[in-house]
Design a protein around this motif. Structure first.
Motif, PDB file in Angstrom:
ATOM      1  N   ILE A 144      64.919 -23.906  99.430  1.00  0.00           N
ATOM      2  CA  ILE A 144      63.715 -23.064  99.429  1.00  0.00           C
ATOM      3  C   ILE A 144      62.461 -23.919  99.417  1.00  0.00           C
ATOM      4  CG2 ILE A 144      62.400 -21.399  98.062  1.00  0.00           C
ATOM      5  CD1 ILE A 144      65.044 -20.162  97.178  1.00  0.00           C
ATOM      6  N   LEU A 145      62.454 -24.991  98.601  1.00  0.00           N
ATOM      7  CA  LEU A 145      61.293 -25.864  98.542  1.00  0.00           C
ATOM      8  C   LEU A 145      61.057 -26.570  99.866  1.00  0.00           C
ATOM      9  CD1 LEU A 145      61.680 -27.467  94.996  1.00  0.00           C
ATOM     10  CD2 LEU A 145      60.056 -25.720  95.707  1.00  0.00           C
ATOM     11  N   SER A 146      62.124 -26.949 100.552  1.00  0.00           N
ATOM     12  CA  SER A 146      61.965 -27.618 101.844  1.00  0.00           C
ATOM     13  C   SER A 146      61.418 -26.680 102.907  1.00  0.00           C
ATOM     14  CB  SER A 146      63.308 -28.194 102.301  1.00  0.00           C
ATOM     15  OG  SER A 146      64.230 -27.145 102.583  1.00  0.00           O
ATOM     16  N   MET A 147      61.645 -25.376 102.746  1.00  0.00           N
ATOM     17  CA  MET A 147      61.175 -24.403 103.728  1.00  0.00           C
ATOM     18  C   MET A 147      59.794 -23.859 103.397  1.00  0.00           C
ATOM     19  SD  MET A 147      63.570 -24.253 105.969  1.00  0.00           S
ATOM     20  CE  MET A 147      63.170 -22.744 106.872  1.00  0.00           C
ATOM     21  N   SER A 148      59.296 -24.105 102.178  1.00  0.00           N
ATOM     22  CA  SER A 148      58.012 -23.556 101.759  1.00  0.00           C
ATOM     23  C   SER A 148      56.879 -24.495 102.141  1.00  0.00           C
ATOM     24  CB  SER A 148      58.001 -23.312 100.247  1.00  0.00           C
ATOM     25  OG  SER A 148      58.197 -24.516  99.543  1.00  0.00           O
ATOM     26  N   SER A 149      55.663 -23.945 102.174  1.00  0.00           N
ATOM     27  CA  SER A 149      54.482 -24.727 102.510  1.00  0.00           C
ATOM     28  C   SER A 149      53.942 -25.415 101.263  1.00  0.00           C
ATOM     29  CB  SER A 149      53.401 -23.813 103.106  1.00  0.00           C
ATOM     30  OG  SER A 149      52.979 -22.857 102.144  1.00  0.00           O
ATOM     31  N   GLU A 150      53.016 -26.335 101.475  1.00  0.00           N
ATOM     32  CA  GLU A 150      52.397 -27.040 100.349  1.00  0.00           C
ATOM     33  C   GLU A 150      51.660 -26.064  99.444  1.00  0.00           C
ATOM     34  OE1 GLU A 150      51.328 -29.977  97.783  1.00  0.00           O
ATOM     35  OE2 GLU A 150      52.733 -30.092  99.472  1.00  0.00           O
ATOM     36  N   GLU A 151      51.023 -25.069 100.034  1.00  0.00           N
ATOM     37  CA  GLU A 151      50.293 -24.063  99.253  1.00  0.00           C
ATOM     38  C   GLU A 151      51.239 -23.264  98.367  1.00  0.00           C
ATOM     39  OE1 GLU A 151      47.937 -19.875 100.077  1.00  0.00           O
ATOM     40  OE2 GLU A 151      48.206 -21.314 101.701  1.00  0.00           O
ATOM     41  N   GLN A 152      52.384 -22.877  98.913  1.00  0.00           N
ATOM     42  CA  GLN A 152      53.359 -22.114  98.135  1.00  0.00           C
ATOM     43  C   GLN A 152      53.944 -22.944  97.002  1.00  0.00           C
ATOM     44  OE1 GLN A 152      55.876 -21.087 101.457  1.00  0.00           O
ATOM     45  NE2 GLN A 152      55.101 -18.985 101.535  1.00  0.00           N
ATOM     46  N   ARG A 153      54.222 -24.221  97.277  1.00  0.00           N
ATOM     47  CA  ARG A 153      54.749 -25.088  96.223  1.00  0.00           C
ATOM     48  C   ARG A 153      53.736 -25.284  95.109  1.00  0.00           C
ATOM     49  NH1 ARG A 153      57.060 -27.827 100.746  1.00  0.00           N
ATOM     50  NH2 ARG A 153      55.338 -29.315 100.804  1.00  0.00           N
ATOM     51  N   GLN A 154      52.442 -25.393  95.482  1.00  0.00           N
ATOM     52  CA  GLN A 154      51.405 -25.542  94.469  1.00  0.00           C
ATOM     53  C   GLN A 154      51.309 -24.299  93.603  1.00  0.00           C
ATOM     54  OE1 GLN A 154      49.590 -28.318  93.830  1.00  0.00           O
ATOM     55  NE2 GLN A 154      48.799 -27.225  92.061  1.00  0.00           N
TER      56      GLN A 154
END
Length: 285
Positions: free
Chosen positions: A45-55
């Motif tokens: 999931i983290l690899s598929m998410s954007s930097e904004e979503q991870r933040q």
């Protein structure tokens, strides 16, 4: 002679039962496999998410539960579960204080709101065949001040008539499309006009690039208001002539003829207000 009696020895074979070790190892293995599967799922999931979503996810887990339940990032939120067991964050020195939600919003939330406004503007432009041609002239940047939106001029598609503050029809259409989208975020807005370094014949003593940049910024303001922008959002409208050129451009580069809109963070807006542009109190004569 007495017959000697031999002791009678009885040998009994012991039947040992092998104890059943049970299925505890199976449970442990199942728990391990479940945890491993959850780990790989999170990594995927983290690899598929954007930097904004991870933040956003990171900010969510860093926020204490009591702060989240209190409704935001409140440094004065009480950790006591007893009513009256701590300072009430909405009171200060016995008086109820007005809380500005924009000041309590986390920087990641502000950036997310800015990114949403940018996406909506880009989607509106992409859905309009006329505005789609202006996409290359539009720049978005996240700065310490907030979201900066620049509309650049070109030789083939100028925003204004030559030496005038009269907007081109497509520029007017762009501003009126952006106006309601800028209303979706409560942050204040500033408008600045810029020109290249080509001087007027009369120099700076008469009508010059200073007046032209200010007039173009004001024409932009009027068009945004005509498109539905809330007048109270405007914090500052100014002209900078050719004194703030773009990086990596010459002073006479046509791209320096531009309009810059900045959707400010609350701290940036407060800094501008403290410069004396908007005095909070009027002195008694």
């Amino acid at each position: 002679m007495n017959e000697q009696r031999q002791p009678i020895i009885i040998r009994r074979k012991k039947h040992t039962r092998h104890k059943h070790h049970g299925g505890s190892w199976k449970i442990a293995l199942a728990d391990f496999m479940t945890a491993l599967m959850a780990l790989f799922l999170v990594m995927w999931i983290l690899s598929m998410s954007s930097e904004e979503q991870r933040q956003s996810i990171s900010d969510y887990f860093r926020t204490p539960l009591v702060v989240a339940l209190a409704g935001g990032d409140k440094p004065t939120a009480s950790t006591s579960a007893i009513k009256g067991g701590g300072d009430d964050p909405v009171h200060r020195s016995g008086e109820q204080a007005r809380i500005d939600l924009r000041q309590q919003t986390r920087p990641a939330d502000v950036r997310r709101h800015f990114a949403q406004v940018q996406r909506r503007i880009e989607q509106a432009i992409a859905g309009d065949p006329v505005l789609e041609k202006l996409r290359a002239q539009l720049r978005f940047d996240f700065t310490a001040e907030g979201l900066r939106i620049m509309v650049l001029d070109t030789e083939t598609r100028p925003m204004f008539e030559l030496g005038s503050d009269k907007l081109a029809p497509y520029m007017e259409r762009l501003l009126k499309t952006m106006a309601p989208l800028l209303n979706d975020i409560p942050n204040p807005l500033t408008i600045s006009g810029h020109t290249d370094s080509l001087p007027y014949a009369g120099g700076e003593r008469g009508y010059s690039n200073w007046e032209l940049s200010a007039d173009r910024a004001n024409a932009t303001r009027k068009t945004l208001l005509a498109g539905g922008l809330e007048a109270a959002k405007l914090l500052l409208v100014m002209g900078t002539a050719d004194r703030v050129p773009l990086e990596d451009t010459t002073a006479d580069d046509p791209r320096n003829r531009r309009i810059t809109l900045v959707v400010h963070t609350q701290s940036s807006a407060d800094f501008i207000r403290r410069q004396g542009f908007f005095p909070t109190e009027q002195k008694q004569e």
